[in-house]
Design a protein around this motif. Structure first.
Motif, short mmCIF file in Angstrom:
data_model
loop_
_atom_site.label_atom_id
_atom_site.label_comp_id
_atom_site.label_asym_id
_atom_site.label_seq_id
_atom_site.Cartn_x
_atom_site.Cartn_y
_atom_site.Cartn_z
N ASP A 105 0.68 -1.23 0.04
CA ASP A 105 -0.21 -0.23 0.35
C ASP A 105 0.90 1.43 0.36
O ASP A 105 0.42 2.29 0.40
N HIS A 108 0.13 5.10 1.14
CA HIS A 108 0.31 5.64 2.74
C HIS A 108 1.85 5.87 2.81
O HIS A 108 1.31 5.80 4.26
N ILE A 109 2.60 5.71 2.22
CA ILE A 109 4.05 6.34 2.43
C ILE A 109 3.77 7.32 3.20
O ILE A 109 3.28 8.28 2.93
N ILE A 110 4.99 7.56 4.54
CA ILE A 110 4.63 9.02 4.92
C ILE A 110 5.19 10.17 4.25
O ILE A 110 6.75 10.26 3.79
N CYS A 118 -5.52 10.39 8.20
CA CYS A 118 -5.63 9.25 7.48
C CYS A 118 -6.66 8.32 8.04
O CYS A 118 -6.69 7.92 8.30
N CYS A 120 -6.74 5.60 6.68
CA CYS A 120 -6.20 3.84 7.38
C CYS A 120 -5.28 3.52 8.30
O CYS A 120 -5.34 2.79 9.17
N GLY A 122 -3.12 5.70 10.28
CA GLY A 122 -1.77 6.58 10.14
C GLY A 122 -2.29 7.48 9.98
O GLY A 122 -3.09 9.19 10.50
N ARG A 123 -0.82 8.20 10.24
CA ARG A 123 -1.15 10.07 9.86
C ARG A 123 -0.22 10.50 8.52
O ARG A 123 1.37 10.24 8.83
N CYS A 125 -0.23 10.83 5.61
CA CYS A 125 0.23 9.84 4.79
C CYS A 125 0.24 10.66 3.45
O CYS A 125 -0.34 11.21 3.81
N GLU A 127 -1.66 9.77 0.74
CA GLU A 127 -3.27 9.85 0.30
C GLU A 127 -3.83 10.62 0.87
O GLU A 127 -4.71 11.52 0.45
N ALA A 172 6.71 11.81 -2.25
CA ALA A 172 6.37 10.50 -2.31
C ALA A 172 6.84 9.48 -2.86
O ALA A 172 6.85 8.33 -3.24
#
Length: 241
Positions: A105, A108-110, A118, A120, A122-123, A125, A127, A172
């Motif tokens: 995925d 959703h790279i930070i 996000c 997902c 996370g934070r 990302c 996206e 990204a």
């Protein structure tokens, strides 16, 4: 009158992860109601045709690889930025799959650890920062297309929003270039319709943060098929049949 050709089957591009048999959506935090629904079986029974499911980022990638370049790169990475952010990659024309039918995925790279939360869980990302809903919400309009139209009309706030999205997308892309060493990165999806308003800050950001090797070996361009890449690529399982 042209002869009518019977359809070979139906290709469906879905967002998220597929199960090992590519019969249903295994996971997508934005579409939990569709998870584990027997989508392939349901559609096969409804239409009485062969059905193939593919992850949307893979569909965009294989279509762009096949139709987007005169010389096909050995290692090709396609970022599809629109409702979310998907990433597909081909190695000598074969899709890279090592988790849930895809390459994990990477959308959703930070890119900003202090960035927004996000879906997902996370934070910061990519996206969460560049998705169509996020950009439309920032400009207080209904759709990403509204933001792009305003930017093309010279509205400074809309131009700034797309510039910031391009900046984040460039970070990204640099991170992905360091991991996968692609020869070519193409930007597809609805956000790619912003053209130079997105690509110029993206390329500037990439050049600013990427390694010497990535800057010298990886070319970045807007996808030739643009927002249509996923739609075209959905049918790819039937191309050679």
């Amino acid at each position: 009158m042209a002869a009518r050709v019977a359809p070979r089957g139906i290709g469906i591009a879905v967002a998220g992860f597929l199960d090992s048999g590519r019969t249903c959506l295994a996971y997508n935090p934005n579409l939990p109601w569709l998870e584990h629904f027997p989508l392939k079986q349901h559609l096969a029974e409804k239409f009485a045709l062969p059905i193939e499911l593919e992850i949307d980022s893979n569909a965009a990638c294989i279509a762009e690889y096949r139709f987007g370049f005169n010389q096909t790169p050995a290692r090709f990475l396609c970022i599809t930025a629109g409702t979310g952010m998907g990433v597909g990659m081909t190695i000598n024309g074969d899709l890279l799959r090592f988790a849930y039918g895809c390459m994990g995925d990477p959308g959703h790279i930070i890119v900003d650890a202090s960035g927004p939360a996000c879906s997902c869980g996370g934070r910061g990302c990519a996206e969460a920062i560049i998705s169509a809903p996020a950009l439309a919400e920032r400009y207080r309009v209904a759709t990403l297309r509204d933001v792009i139209i305003a930017a093309e009309a010279g509205k400074p706030a809309a131009i700034e929003i797309l510039s910031e999205a391009g900046h984040a997308l460039g970070i990204a892309a640099a991170s992905l270039a360091h991991i996968f060493f692609p020869d070519q990165i193409a930007i597809a999806g609805g956000l790619s319709a912003a053209g130079h308003l997105l690509m110029e800050p993206l390329e500037a950001s990439f050049q600013q943060v990427a390694s010497h090797h990535a800057r010298s070996q990886t070319k970045i361009s807007r996808a030739f098929l643009g927002p249509n890449a996923t739609l075209i690529g959905a049918s790819w399982p039937f191309w050679a049949k």
